[in-house]
Design a protein around this motif. Structure first.
Motif, PDB file in Angstrom:
ATOM      1  N   ASN A 164       1.069  -1.036   0.030  1.00 39.11           N
ATOM      2  CA  ASN A 164       0.179   0.133   0.282  1.00 39.11           C
ATOM      3  C   ASN A 164       0.473   1.168  -0.106  1.00 39.11           C
ATOM      4  O   ASN A 164       0.399   2.610  -0.949  1.00 39.11           O
ATOM      5  N   VAL A 165       1.662   1.533   0.924  1.00 42.68           N
ATOM      6  CA  VAL A 165       2.690   2.568   0.606  1.00 42.68           C
ATOM      7  C   VAL A 165       3.444   2.708  -0.648  1.00 42.68           C
ATOM      8  O   VAL A 165       3.345   4.031  -0.823  1.00 42.68           O
ATOM      9  N   ALA A 166       3.735   2.067  -0.780  1.00 47.01           N
ATOM     10  CA  ALA A 166       4.177   1.633  -2.968  1.00 47.01           C
ATOM     11  C   ALA A 166       3.706   2.559  -3.569  1.00 47.01           C
ATOM     12  O   ALA A 166       4.090   3.029  -4.140  1.00 47.01           O
ATOM     13  N   ALA A 167       2.008   2.068  -3.311  1.00 46.81           N
ATOM     14  CA  ALA A 167       1.296   1.551  -4.490  1.00 46.81           C
ATOM     15  C   ALA A 167       0.923   3.659  -4.195  1.00 46.81           C
ATOM     16  O   ALA A 167       0.287   3.982  -5.548  1.00 46.81           O
ATOM     17  N   ASN A 168       1.162   3.995  -3.293  1.00 50.45           N
ATOM     18  CA  ASN A 168       0.703   5.530  -3.002  1.00 50.45           C
ATOM     19  C   ASN A 168       1.895   6.600  -3.416  1.00 50.45           C
ATOM     20  O   ASN A 168       2.053   7.290  -2.924  1.00 50.45           O
ATOM     21  N   SER A 169       3.033   5.423  -3.847  1.00 49.41           N
ATOM     22  CA  SER A 169       3.661   6.388  -3.773  1.00 49.41           C
ATOM     23  C   SER A 169       4.631   7.509  -2.927  1.00 49.41           C
ATOM     24  O   SER A 169       4.794   8.637  -2.718  1.00 49.41           O
ATOM     25  N   LEU A 170       4.545   6.573  -0.927  1.00 47.80           N
ATOM     26  CA  LEU A 170       5.087   7.493  -0.670  1.00 47.80           C
ATOM     27  C   LEU A 170       6.166   6.613   0.203  1.00 47.80           C
ATOM     28  O   LEU A 170       6.543   5.830  -0.248  1.00 47.80           O
ATOM     29  N   GLN A 171       7.109   7.404   0.811  1.00 47.93           N
ATOM     30  CA  GLN A 171       8.556   7.141   1.997  1.00 47.93           C
ATOM     31  C   GLN A 171       8.047   7.033   2.848  1.00 47.93           C
ATOM     32  O   GLN A 171       8.445   7.578   4.028  1.00 47.93           O
ATOM     33  N   LEU A 172       7.592   5.688   3.392  1.00 42.89           N
ATOM     34  CA  LEU A 172       7.381   5.638   5.084  1.00 42.89           C
ATOM     35  C   LEU A 172       8.502   4.427   5.108  1.00 42.89           C
ATOM     36  O   LEU A 172       7.568   3.222   4.241  1.00 42.89           O
ATOM     37  N   PRO A 173       8.760   4.322   6.301  1.00 38.98           N
ATOM     38  CA  PRO A 173       9.444   2.675   6.567  1.00 38.98           C
ATOM     39  C   PRO A 173       8.230   2.208   7.016  1.00 38.98           C
ATOM     40  O   PRO A 173       7.497   2.647   7.714  1.00 38.98           O
ATOM     41  N   CYS A 174       8.266   0.633   6.793  1.00 38.82           N
ATOM     42  CA  CYS A 174       7.353  -0.587   6.991  1.00 38.82           C
ATOM     43  C   CYS A 174       8.264  -1.566   8.523  1.00 38.82           C
ATOM     44  O   CYS A 174       8.773  -2.126   7.696  1.00 38.82           O
ATOM     45  N   TYR A 175       8.031  -1.379   9.535  1.00 35.95           N
ATOM     46  CA  TYR A 175       8.646  -3.191  10.579  1.00 35.95           C
ATOM     47  C   TYR A 175       7.878  -3.332  10.661  1.00 35.95           C
ATOM     48  O   TYR A 175       6.897  -3.333  11.482  1.00 35.95           O
ATOM     49  N   GLN A 176       8.452  -4.596  10.941  1.00 36.30           N
ATOM     50  CA  GLN A 176       7.269  -5.650  12.144  1.00 36.30           C
ATOM     51  C   GLN A 176       7.746  -5.702  13.311  1.00 36.30           C
ATOM     52  O   GLN A 176       9.109  -5.066  14.223  1.00 36.30           O
ATOM     53  N   LEU A 177       7.169  -4.516  14.579  1.00 42.69           N
ATOM     54  CA  LEU A 177       6.517  -4.778  16.020  1.00 42.69           C
ATOM     55  C   LEU A 177       5.830  -5.705  16.324  1.00 42.69           C
ATOM     56  O   LEU A 177       4.779  -5.504  16.562  1.00 42.69           O
ATOM     57  N   ARG A 178       5.983  -6.880  16.970  1.00 45.44           N
ATOM     58  CA  ARG A 178       5.850  -7.920  17.650  1.00 45.44           C
ATOM     59  C   ARG A 178       5.926  -7.073  19.353  1.00 45.44           C
ATOM     60  O   ARG A 178       6.539  -7.515  20.172  1.00 45.44           O
ATOM     61  N   TRP A 179       4.527  -6.727  19.672  1.00 43.54           N
ATOM     62  CA  TRP A 179       4.311  -6.498  21.273  1.00 43.54           C
ATOM     63  C   TRP A 179       4.609  -8.226  21.997  1.00 43.54           C
ATOM     64  O   TRP A 179       4.168  -9.143  21.357  1.00 43.54           O
ATOM     65  N   GLY A 180       5.727  -7.305  22.995  1.00 45.95           N
ATOM     66  CA  GLY A 180       5.941  -8.688  24.060  1.00 45.95           C
ATOM     67  C   GLY A 180       7.315  -9.237  23.428  1.00 45.95           C
ATOM     68  O   GLY A 180       7.693 -10.529  23.978  1.00 45.95           O
ATOM     69  N   LYS A 181       8.193  -9.295  22.140  1.00 49.47           N
ATOM     70  CA  LYS A 181       9.126  -9.550  21.390  1.00 49.47           C
ATOM     71  C   LYS A 181      10.044  -8.029  21.509  1.00 49.47           C
ATOM     72  O   LYS A 181      11.554  -8.807  21.757  1.00 49.47           O
ATOM     73  N   MET A 182       9.627  -6.935  21.838  1.00 55.49           N
ATOM     74  CA  MET A 182      10.525  -5.995  22.021  1.00 55.49           C
ATOM     75  C   MET A 182       9.876  -4.573  22.404  1.00 55.49           C
ATOM     76  O   MET A 182       8.281  -4.270  21.886  1.00 55.49           O
ATOM     77  N   THR A 183      10.269  -4.087  22.766  1.00 54.25           N
ATOM     78  CA  THR A 183       9.575  -2.786  23.913  1.00 54.25           C
ATOM     79  C   THR A 183       9.681  -1.943  23.255  1.00 54.25           C
ATOM     80  O   THR A 183      10.290  -1.610  21.806  1.00 54.25           O
TER      81      THR A 183
END
Length: 84
Positions: free
Chosen positions: A33-52
């Motif tokens: 979705n970010v790429a399709a809208n030509s946005l410059q937004l980083p997307c990361y995996q953040l799993r609650w309980g695995k990383m604070t």
């Protein structure tokens, strides 16, 4: 959430917007979705309980003033880690 995040972007300031999701499939769609809208937004995996949140901030070398979330509590197992 991607639309809301894109509205938070400003070209004239130092705001940092980072998109995250814990689910691998949702994260893949978010990146599309970010790429399709030509946005410059980083997307990361953040799993609650695995990383604070503090660890994530250190990893990103950033201080976030606002945390905006959606669809966070539809699984009861993530409630406690969400507030850690």
């Amino acid at each position: 959430m991607g639309i809301v995040a894109s509205l938070l972007l400003k070209d004239d300031d130092d705001s940092k917007v980072v998109l995250t999701d814990g689910d691998t499939d949702v994260l893949a769609q978010l990146r599309l979705n970010v790429a399709a809208n030509s946005l410059q937004l980083p997307c990361y995996q953040l799993r609650w309980g695995k990383m604070t949140a503090s660890s994530f901030q250190e990893q990103q070398n950033a201080k976030f003033n606002v945390l905006l979330g959606s669809d966070l509590v539809y699984v009861s197992a993530v409630l406690v880690p969400l507030f850690e």
